[in-house]
Design a protein around this motif. Structure first.
Motif, PDB file in Angstrom:
ATOM      1  N   LEU A 189       1.264   6.780  -6.756  1.00  0.00           N
ATOM      2  CA  LEU A 189       0.171   7.699  -7.068  1.00  0.00           C
ATOM      3  C   LEU A 189       0.572   9.153  -6.835  1.00  0.00           C
ATOM      4  O   LEU A 189       0.191  10.040  -7.602  1.00  0.00           O
ATOM      5  CB  LEU A 189      -1.068   7.352  -6.239  1.00  0.00           C
ATOM      6  CG  LEU A 189      -1.769   6.044  -6.609  1.00  0.00           C
ATOM      7  CD1 LEU A 189      -2.847   5.711  -5.590  1.00  0.00           C
ATOM      8  CD2 LEU A 189      -2.343   6.126  -8.010  1.00  0.00           C
ATOM      9  N   LEU A 190       1.329   9.406  -5.777  1.00  0.00           N
ATOM     10  CA  LEU A 190       1.780  10.766  -5.498  1.00  0.00           C
ATOM     11  C   LEU A 190       2.743  11.271  -6.572  1.00  0.00           C
ATOM     12  O   LEU A 190       2.734  12.452  -6.917  1.00  0.00           O
ATOM     13  CB  LEU A 190       2.447  10.833  -4.122  1.00  0.00           C
ATOM     14  CG  LEU A 190       1.500  10.723  -2.928  1.00  0.00           C
ATOM     15  CD1 LEU A 190       2.292  10.634  -1.632  1.00  0.00           C
ATOM     16  CD2 LEU A 190       0.553  11.913  -2.894  1.00  0.00           C
ATOM     17  N   TRP A 217       0.831  -1.196   0.000  1.00  0.00           N
ATOM     18  CA  TRP A 217       0.000   0.000   0.000  1.00  0.00           C
ATOM     19  C   TRP A 217       0.873   1.257   0.000  1.00  0.00           C
ATOM     20  O   TRP A 217       0.592   2.222  -0.719  1.00  0.00           O
ATOM     21  CB  TRP A 217      -0.944   0.003   1.194  1.00  0.00           C
ATOM     22  CG  TRP A 217      -1.679   1.293   1.369  1.00  0.00           C
ATOM     23  CD1 TRP A 217      -1.636   2.108   2.444  1.00  0.00           C
ATOM     24  CD2 TRP A 217      -2.550   1.934   0.430  1.00  0.00           C
ATOM     25  NE1 TRP A 217      -2.424   3.219   2.247  1.00  0.00           N
ATOM     26  CE2 TRP A 217      -2.998   3.132   1.005  1.00  0.00           C
ATOM     27  CE3 TRP A 217      -2.987   1.614  -0.847  1.00  0.00           C
ATOM     28  CZ2 TRP A 217      -3.863   4.004   0.354  1.00  0.00           C
ATOM     29  CZ3 TRP A 217      -3.845   2.493  -1.496  1.00  0.00           C
ATOM     30  CH2 TRP A 217      -4.278   3.661  -0.897  1.00  0.00           C
ATOM     31  N   ASN A 218       1.942   1.259   0.783  1.00  0.00           N
ATOM     32  CA  ASN A 218       2.847   2.416   0.808  1.00  0.00           C
ATOM     33  C   ASN A 218       3.515   2.628  -0.544  1.00  0.00           C
ATOM     34  O   ASN A 218       3.675   3.764  -0.994  1.00  0.00           O
ATOM     35  CB  ASN A 218       3.897   2.256   1.905  1.00  0.00           C
ATOM     36  CG  ASN A 218       3.309   2.478   3.279  1.00  0.00           C
ATOM     37  OD1 ASN A 218       2.309   3.173   3.431  1.00  0.00           O
ATOM     38  ND2 ASN A 218       3.918   1.873   4.285  1.00  0.00           N
ATOM     39  N   ARG A 219       3.892   1.553  -1.201  1.00  0.00           N
ATOM     40  CA  ARG A 219       4.471   1.669  -2.547  1.00  0.00           C
ATOM     41  C   ARG A 219       3.454   2.259  -3.518  1.00  0.00           C
ATOM     42  O   ARG A 219       3.780   3.112  -4.340  1.00  0.00           O
ATOM     43  CB  ARG A 219       4.920   0.298  -3.054  1.00  0.00           C
ATOM     44  CG  ARG A 219       6.216  -0.167  -2.486  1.00  0.00           C
ATOM     45  CD  ARG A 219       6.645  -1.449  -3.150  1.00  0.00           C
ATOM     46  NE  ARG A 219       7.723  -2.070  -2.421  1.00  0.00           N
ATOM     47  CZ  ARG A 219       7.950  -3.362  -2.368  1.00  0.00           C
ATOM     48  NH1 ARG A 219       7.167  -4.206  -3.011  1.00  0.00           N
ATOM     49  NH2 ARG A 219       8.963  -3.845  -1.695  1.00  0.00           N
ATOM     50  N   GLN A 220       2.230   1.775  -3.417  1.00  0.00           N
ATOM     51  CA  GLN A 220       1.181   2.259  -4.313  1.00  0.00           C
ATOM     52  C   GLN A 220       0.899   3.744  -4.060  1.00  0.00           C
ATOM     53  O   GLN A 220       0.714   4.514  -5.007  1.00  0.00           O
ATOM     54  CB  GLN A 220      -0.083   1.429  -4.110  1.00  0.00           C
ATOM     55  CG  GLN A 220      -1.125   1.642  -5.172  1.00  0.00           C
ATOM     56  CD  GLN A 220      -2.292   0.687  -5.012  1.00  0.00           C
ATOM     57  OE1 GLN A 220      -2.409   0.001  -4.004  1.00  0.00           O
ATOM     58  NE2 GLN A 220      -3.153   0.654  -6.004  1.00  0.00           N
ATOM     59  N   LYS A 221       0.885   4.154  -2.795  1.00  0.00           N
ATOM     60  CA  LYS A 221       0.675   5.567  -2.462  1.00  0.00           C
ATOM     61  C   LYS A 221       1.781   6.426  -3.068  1.00  0.00           C
ATOM     62  O   LYS A 221       1.511   7.481  -3.643  1.00  0.00           O
ATOM     63  CB  LYS A 221       0.669   5.771  -0.941  1.00  0.00           C
ATOM     64  CG  LYS A 221      -0.640   5.488  -0.288  1.00  0.00           C
ATOM     65  CD  LYS A 221      -0.734   6.065   1.119  1.00  0.00           C
ATOM     66  CE  LYS A 221       0.395   5.676   2.007  1.00  0.00           C
ATOM     67  NZ  LYS A 221       0.217   6.038   3.419  1.00  0.00           N
ATOM     68  N   GLN A 222       3.016   5.979  -2.932  1.00  0.00           N
ATOM     69  CA  GLN A 222       4.140   6.737  -3.484  1.00  0.00           C
ATOM     70  C   GLN A 222       4.031   6.854  -5.000  1.00  0.00           C
ATOM     71  O   GLN A 222       4.311   7.901  -5.575  1.00  0.00           O
ATOM     72  CB  GLN A 222       5.475   6.076  -3.100  1.00  0.00           C
ATOM     73  CG  GLN A 222       5.816   6.192  -1.634  1.00  0.00           C
ATOM     74  CD  GLN A 222       5.942   7.634  -1.190  1.00  0.00           C
ATOM     75  OE1 GLN A 222       6.423   8.494  -1.909  1.00  0.00           O
ATOM     76  NE2 GLN A 222       5.468   7.905   0.021  1.00  0.00           N
TER      77      GLN A 222
END
Length: 156
Positions: free
Chosen positions: A152-153, A145-150
């Motif tokens: 997307l940002l 999830w943290n990878r995906q957030k990064q």
């Protein structure tokens, strides 16, 4: 621990699996008693601490099952590759570690072996509690999830 920007700081071996298999509650830098051929072998980077652990026995802290490859030029004066190695720690810290591993499910896991800024071999050990399968899945899900957030940002 020396900073990574220090020219003398060099990671010899890292136990990457430890953070996946255990909850690390605290960590501690300790010294390690080595022979000359072991230090020479470590300078070439031939070691593995992934399967090793630390144990308190008879009032002393020991590193068990750590692999340091034989140094070929040592010949007869070489060392045993998987021998028990004494870890150097103050009495106060040893008492704290003994108390910590006395709790149920706690163990001492080596995290990183490195040369510090003075060229001495140091070992970072962690007081750890084993993870269950569900905890490992949760950790993997958070990481994804943290990878995906990064990602997307970065895009938007």
């Amino acid at each position: 621990m020396a900073t990574k920007s220090d020219p003398n700081y060099k990671i010899i071996a890292e136990n990457r699996r430890a953070r996946f298999d255990y909850f690390i509650e605290s960590d501690l830098e300790v010294g390690i008693v080595l022979t000359g051929s072991e230090v020479k072998s470590l300078r070439t980077g031939q070691s593995n601490i992934a399967e090793s652990y630390a144990s308190v026995e008879n009032g002393e802290l020991w590193l068990i099952n750590a692999y340091i490859a034989a140094y070929k030029q040592a010949g007869v004066f070489g060392h045993e590759e998987r021998r028990r190695r004494k870890l150097l720690v103050s009495r106060k810290e040893l008492a704290r570690l003994w108390q910590a591993i006395g709790r149920e499910g706690m163990t001492l896991v080596p995290l990183v072996m490195y040369f510090n800024d003075r060229g001495k071999v140091k070992l970072k050990i962690g007081v750890a509690k084993g993870k269950k399968v569900a905890d490992k899945r949760e950790t993997a899900a958070k990481r994804d999830w943290n990878r995906q957030k990064q990602r997307l940002l970065k895009q938007g």
